[in-house]
Design an enzyme around this catalytic site. Sequence first.
Site, short mmCIF file in Angstrom:
data_model
loop_
_atom_site.label_atom_id
_atom_site.label_comp_id
_atom_site.label_asym_id
_atom_site.label_seq_id
_atom_site.Cartn_x
_atom_site.Cartn_y
_atom_site.Cartn_z
N ASP A 11 0.92 -1.13 0.00
CA ASP A 11 0.22 0.06 0.21
C ASP A 11 0.94 1.20 0.18
O ASP A 11 1.32 1.51 0.96
CB ASP A 11 -1.02 -0.01 1.33
CG ASP A 11 -1.82 1.35 1.32
OD1 ASP A 11 -2.15 1.67 0.28
OD2 ASP A 11 -2.22 1.79 2.38
N GLU A 71 -1.59 -1.44 -4.38
CA GLU A 71 -2.84 -0.83 -4.52
C GLU A 71 -2.42 0.31 -5.51
O GLU A 71 -1.42 1.01 -5.28
CB GLU A 71 -3.01 -0.17 -3.15
CG GLU A 71 -4.47 0.32 -3.20
CD GLU A 71 -5.07 0.81 -1.61
OE1 GLU A 71 -5.14 1.84 -1.55
OE2 GLU A 71 -5.03 -0.35 -0.84
N ASP A 144 -2.32 0.86 7.70
CA ASP A 144 -1.53 0.75 6.17
C ASP A 144 -1.01 -0.63 5.95
O ASP A 144 -1.09 -0.76 5.00
CB ASP A 144 -0.68 1.82 6.31
CG ASP A 144 -1.20 3.46 6.50
OD1 ASP A 144 -1.64 3.83 5.53
OD2 ASP A 144 -1.24 3.82 7.57
#
EC number: 3.1.21.10
Length: 183
Positions: A11, A71, A144
């Site tokens: 991410d 992502e 996260d």
Amino acid sequence: MKRERIILGIDPGTTIMGFGLIKVENKKMEFLQLNELQLSKYSDPYIKLKLIFERTIELIDTYNPDEIAIEAPFFGKNVQSMLKLGRAQGVAMAAGLSRQIPITEYLPKKIKMAITGNGNASKEQVARMLQSLLNLKSLPKNLDSTDGLAAAVCHFYNSGRTEIGKSYSGWDAFVKQNPNKIK
């Protein structure tokens, strides 16, 4: 195809980069690690990008992932934020591509849908589902890292499907698939 593979999920971010790793063996996933790279203490944006690249290379060299799931940036109203996020993603992708590791991008909604069945799920809902799926004892304070882990799990669930997102097997493949982005 090899029976055991490791998937690194990322991410990307310029404040926090979350990541998670799973091992897949005989179509079963096993949790390896999740963590985050804290970047908020650095004010120089180029130092942040350097640290993202170095940490991604370190993860690759330590865990030898067979694939990377990342992502994709979501479209927001703040152009500067999008630019920063895109740079962070690009640096992480470049690290993987430099090691010839296939990379697949997933939109946040696709990741949430794969994990929870709801493309509009909250970070907390995604984290709790991952905790249940992977038997995690506890969840981190910042989510996260679970977002990075979610990208890896999403990739596992989507493996073998023909339409899974943008995928690149190396730098040459990226250039061929994106001729207008490389000048």
